[in-house]
Design a protein around this motif. Sequence first.
Motif, PDB file in Angstrom:
ATOM      1  N   GLN A   6      15.911  49.115  19.582  1.00 16.71           N
ATOM      2  CA  GLN A   6      16.461  48.355  18.689  1.00 16.71           C
ATOM      3  C   GLN A   6      15.938  47.143  18.870  1.00 16.71           C
ATOM      4  OE1 GLN A   6      18.251  49.650  15.868  1.00 16.71           O
ATOM      5  NE2 GLN A   6      17.672  51.672  16.727  1.00 16.71           N
ATOM      6  N   TRP A   7      15.880  46.249  17.856  1.00 13.62           N
ATOM      7  CA  TRP A   7      15.519  44.864  17.921  1.00 13.62           C
ATOM      8  C   TRP A   7      16.802  43.923  17.785  1.00 13.62           C
ATOM      9  CZ3 TRP A   7      10.222  43.145  19.256  1.00 13.62           C
ATOM     10  CH2 TRP A   7       9.318  44.098  19.203  1.00 13.62           C
ATOM     11  N   VAL A   8      17.269  43.263  18.709  1.00 12.93           N
ATOM     12  CA  VAL A   8      18.453  42.323  18.430  1.00 12.93           C
ATOM     13  C   VAL A   8      17.747  40.775  18.515  1.00 12.93           C
ATOM     14  CG1 VAL A   8      20.684  41.462  19.264  1.00 12.93           C
ATOM     15  CG2 VAL A   8      19.777  43.868  19.641  1.00 12.93           C
ATOM     16  N   MET A   9      17.857  40.065  17.410  1.00 15.08           N
ATOM     17  CA  MET A   9      17.111  39.030  17.036  1.00 15.08           C
ATOM     18  C   MET A   9      17.815  37.777  16.884  1.00 15.08           C
ATOM     19  SD  MET A   9      13.245  40.291  16.114  1.00 15.08           S
ATOM     20  CE  MET A   9      12.215  38.988  17.151  1.00 15.08           C
ATOM     21  N   ASP A  10      17.655  36.516  17.149  1.00 12.39           N
ATOM     22  CA  ASP A  10      18.277  35.360  16.419  1.00 12.39           C
ATOM     23  C   ASP A  10      17.287  34.562  15.791  1.00 12.39           C
ATOM     24  OD1 ASP A  10      19.833  33.177  15.868  1.00 12.39           O
ATOM     25  OD2 ASP A  10      20.544  32.920  18.209  1.00 12.39           O
ATOM     26  N   ILE A  11      17.544  34.249  14.320  1.00 11.90           N
ATOM     27  CA  ILE A  11      16.658  33.428  13.575  1.00 11.90           C
ATOM     28  C   ILE A  11      16.476  32.077  14.189  1.00 11.90           C
ATOM     29  CG2 ILE A  11      18.270  32.763  12.208  1.00 11.90           C
ATOM     30  CD1 ILE A  11      16.153  33.238   9.820  1.00 11.90           C
ATOM     31  N   PHE A  12      17.478  31.604  14.781  1.00  9.72           N
ATOM     32  CA  PHE A  12      17.165  30.137  15.156  1.00  9.72           C
ATOM     33  C   PHE A  12      16.462  30.129  16.308  1.00  9.72           C
ATOM     34  CE2 PHE A  12      21.357  30.235  13.207  1.00  9.72           C
ATOM     35  CZ  PHE A  12      21.198  29.288  12.209  1.00  9.72           C
ATOM     36  N   HIS A  13      15.620  31.209  17.147  1.00  8.95           N
ATOM     37  CA  HIS A  13      14.886  31.198  18.265  1.00  8.95           C
ATOM     38  C   HIS A  13      13.497  31.089  17.612  1.00  8.95           C
ATOM     39  CE1 HIS A  13      17.822  33.580  20.842  1.00  8.95           C
ATOM     40  NE2 HIS A  13      18.226  32.386  20.799  1.00  8.95           N
ATOM     41  N   TYR A  14      13.078  31.278  16.480  1.00  5.69           N
ATOM     42  CA  TYR A  14      11.809  31.003  15.804  1.00  5.69           C
ATOM     43  C   TYR A  14      11.517  30.098  14.641  1.00  5.69           C
ATOM     44  CZ  TYR A  14      11.941  35.729  17.970  1.00  5.69           C
ATOM     45  OH  TYR A  14      12.241  36.807  18.976  1.00  5.69           O
ATOM     46  N   ILE A  15      12.285  29.170  14.896  1.00  3.35           N
ATOM     47  CA  ILE A  15      12.195  27.960  13.590  1.00  3.35           C
ATOM     48  C   ILE A  15      10.846  27.244  13.917  1.00  3.35           C
ATOM     49  CG2 ILE A  15      13.300  25.914  12.840  1.00  3.35           C
ATOM     50  CD1 ILE A  15      15.877  26.786  13.388  1.00  3.35           C
ATOM     51  N   HIS A  16      10.406  26.838  15.131  1.00  5.16           N
ATOM     52  CA  HIS A  16       9.248  26.148  14.953  1.00  5.16           C
ATOM     53  C   HIS A  16       7.964  27.166  14.879  1.00  5.16           C
ATOM     54  CE1 HIS A  16      11.168  22.360  16.458  1.00  5.16           C
ATOM     55  NE2 HIS A  16      11.735  23.180  17.475  1.00  5.16           N
ATOM     56  N   THR A  17       7.949  28.434  14.995  1.00  8.99           N
ATOM     57  CA  THR A  17       7.094  29.256  14.610  1.00  8.99           C
ATOM     58  C   THR A  17       6.915  29.513  13.383  1.00  8.99           C
ATOM     59  OG1 THR A  17       7.533  30.552  17.128  1.00  8.99           O
ATOM     60  CG2 THR A  17       6.189  31.659  15.315  1.00  8.99           C
ATOM     61  N   PHE A  18       8.148  29.506  12.622  1.00 10.14           N
ATOM     62  CA  PHE A  18       8.085  29.914  11.356  1.00 10.14           C
ATOM     63  C   PHE A  18       7.342  28.498  10.525  1.00 10.14           C
ATOM     64  CE2 PHE A  18      11.602  33.100  11.598  1.00 10.14           C
ATOM     65  CZ  PHE A  18      10.662  34.252  11.311  1.00 10.14           C
ATOM     66  N   GLN A  19       7.623  27.394  11.016  1.00 11.88           N
ATOM     67  CA  GLN A  19       7.058  26.398  10.488  1.00 11.88           C
ATOM     68  C   GLN A  19       5.410  26.210  10.322  1.00 11.88           C
ATOM     69  OE1 GLN A  19       8.586  22.940  12.724  1.00 11.88           O
ATOM     70  NE2 GLN A  19      10.429  22.948  11.292  1.00 11.88           N
ATOM     71  N   LYS A  20       4.783  27.318  11.277  1.00 11.32           N
ATOM     72  CA  LYS A  20       3.598  27.382  11.179  1.00 11.32           C
ATOM     73  C   LYS A  20       3.174  28.633  10.533  1.00 11.32           C
ATOM     74  CE  LYS A  20       3.145  25.310  15.623  1.00 11.32           C
ATOM     75  NZ  LYS A  20       2.418  25.606  17.099  1.00 11.32           N
ATOM     76  N   LYS A  21       4.058  29.510  10.372  1.00  8.24           N
ATOM     77  CA  LYS A  21       3.877  30.982   9.663  1.00  8.24           C
ATOM     78  C   LYS A  21       5.045  31.223   8.611  1.00  8.24           C
ATOM     79  CE  LYS A  21       1.932  32.808  13.878  1.00  8.24           C
ATOM     80  NZ  LYS A  21       1.807  33.794  14.973  1.00  8.24           N
ATOM     81  N   LYS A  22       4.977  30.242   7.660  1.00  9.32           N
ATOM     82  CA  LYS A  22       6.111  30.512   6.699  1.00  9.32           C
ATOM     83  C   LYS A  22       6.250  31.583   5.881  1.00  9.32           C
ATOM     84  CE  LYS A  22       6.053  25.341   5.961  1.00  9.32           C
ATOM     85  NZ  LYS A  22       4.845  25.061   7.034  1.00  9.32           N
ATOM     86  N   GLY A  23       5.070  32.269   5.566  1.00  8.56           N
ATOM     87  CA  GLY A  23       4.944  33.450   4.756  1.00  8.56           C
ATOM     88  C   GLY A  23       5.636  34.541   5.711  1.00  8.56           C
ATOM     89  N   ALA A  24       5.694  34.510   6.874  1.00  8.36           N
ATOM     90  CA  ALA A  24       6.312  35.673   7.630  1.00  8.36           C
ATOM     91  C   ALA A  24       7.705  35.805   7.608  1.00  8.36           C
ATOM     92  CB  ALA A  24       5.735  35.572   9.115  1.00  8.36           C
ATOM     93  N   LEU A  25       8.498  34.547   7.026  1.00  7.51           N
ATOM     94  CA  LEU A  25       9.822  34.640   6.977  1.00  7.51           C
ATOM     95  C   LEU A  25      10.413  35.439   6.115  1.00  7.51           C
ATOM     96  CD1 LEU A  25      12.535  32.886   7.935  1.00  7.51           C
ATOM     97  CD2 LEU A  25      12.158  31.318   5.828  1.00  7.51           C
ATOM     98  N   ALA A  26      10.060  35.911   5.118  1.00 11.31           N
ATOM     99  CA  ALA A  26      10.648  36.578   4.035  1.00 11.31           C
ATOM    100  C   ALA A  26      10.918  38.066   4.569  1.00 11.31           C
ATOM    101  CB  ALA A  26       9.797  36.731   2.750  1.00 11.31           C
ATOM    102  N   GLN A  27       9.891  38.613   5.315  1.00 11.74           N
ATOM    103  CA  GLN A  27      10.112  39.958   5.766  1.00 11.74           C
ATOM    104  C   GLN A  27      10.375  40.093   6.894  1.00 11.74           C
ATOM    105  OE1 GLN A  27       9.721  42.383   3.458  1.00 11.74           O
ATOM    106  NE2 GLN A  27       9.667  41.033   1.945  1.00 11.74           N
ATOM    107  N   SER A  28      10.849  39.047   7.815  1.00 11.22           N
ATOM    108  CA  SER A  28      10.872  38.930   9.159  1.00 11.22           C
ATOM    109  C   SER A  28      12.164  39.723   9.626  1.00 11.22           C
ATOM    110  CB  SER A  28      10.953  37.750   9.808  1.00 11.22           C
ATOM    111  OG  SER A  28      12.181  37.082   9.395  1.00 11.22           O
TER     112      SER A  28
END
Length: 518
Positions: free
Chosen positions: A390-412
């Motif tokens: 299983q993958w246990v993930m917190d969205i707040f750990h990836y905010i700066h990465t999503f600013q560079k890869k905004k298209g990856a947010l919807a299906q993350s």
Amino acid sequence: MISLKKKQQVLIAFHQEGKSQRKIAKEVGLSRNTVKRYIEEDLESRKKDSRNLPVTDNYIAPPSYKKRNGQKRALTHSVIKQIRKMLKENEYKRQHQMHKQQLKMVDIHEKLLDKGFNISYTTVRNFINREEARKKEVFIRQKAVAGREIEFDWGEVKLCIGQSWRSLSMAVFTLPYSNWRFAYLYESETMVCVQDAHAKCVASLQFVPEVFTYDNMRTVVKNFIGTEREITEGMRNVSMHYHFKIRLCQPRKGNEKGHVERSVEYIRRKAFAHQDSFSDLQAARSYLAAIVHKLNTHQHYKKNIAHHELMLEERADRAAGAEVVPFDASELLESRVDKYSTVTYRQNHYSVPEGHVGKWVKLKASAETIRVFSEDECLATHRRCWQNHQWVMDIFHYIHTFQKKKGALAQSECLSQAPAQLQKIYQDHYIGNERDFLELLLYLKEHQNLSRVLNAIHQLQKNPMVQLTTDKIIFLASQEERTAKASPEPGDEVTSQSLENLSAIHALFETKTTGVLH
């Protein structure tokens, strides 16, 4: 068989009425020889004092025939020798942890038939029952002493958590003196869970009993060396921390901790026979705690005092061990952060804040949480997952990465695990406008005020003339936060004035933010 009543009539007529044997036989309807035998037996028994003998007076003993001891034709000495040999083999297997490989009665009977003996199963069964009856165990009743002993055991519980049925483990402690009970639900029976159960029980008791009693579970007994048993390192650490002694039951002797054996069945029935469906595991734990508290308020069946009050007596007797620092029931290890900014523990991935890819971090795993440390700084805290892969993930750990890869947010994966309110905000207002959504996430990460953000969105949706944007949400949430700090009861005037200001700004500029689907 002649009835006892006729025998008594014969003796009464002879001794009290003085009738002859011939007349008695005619009146009672018995043969003269039978009447004569009854009278002779009675006259003989009157010469003996039977008060200290295992016999009764002749006139109250029912008539009986002599038991005929015929010779057993099938149960010969050879058959008895073969049966006793197989029973001895069974005894050897019981002593060497092979009790599941014993011969049953039907197996012994089949083996005798294979050897050519003509004997029935009933004869074999009756003989084995007589042989085993000679070896019946004698039990020694124990007298419980206040504060001396506590017993521990596991019990299995099947509950519907959410929408799926799961098998959970229930840790149960029982004090023999007061019959006070403690129970807690776990998803496993590993060493960390056993240690955590001890820490929670001692915290609830507020004292440490002198002796803890267990059966031969793998988390307590490491291995058997002849008749000696070696305690596991984890349980030795717990006992050294709390300064208690460990007592182990004999193999397959659950009666040596009978209080907790009974408590497992009793708590499981009282709690989960009435309700077995819960929204989540925490709800099931809270329900179990309430039921156990209620059971501890019942009166002791002998002492007519509530179990909880008797436990307080034990606490007073063990006042010396009351102030104990809780045991740190956790496992510590090092792990390298992978390219997904996660660490792996027992086949599960847990997210780590950005900027630590490729670095070594310390992972501290307890029964309920996973914490990640780097140089004594806690980077992340997750609820422990007991499933696999299983993958246990917190969205707040990836905010700066999503600013560079905004298209990856919807299906993350991390968005799918985000709070339901955040997912709804994204689905309703930010699809195709990920940049502004990331600004809102950054604001939430810094201020931790999701409730005020939801309240701001609700206020903006009331006014159809005002367009919902991230700037307006942050503005309203900040106004509410400042008002809450200034006054414990925020009024509606600030919100109304803020909405009027936003409406004026919107009418002045007539702007509309358009998003781009990356």
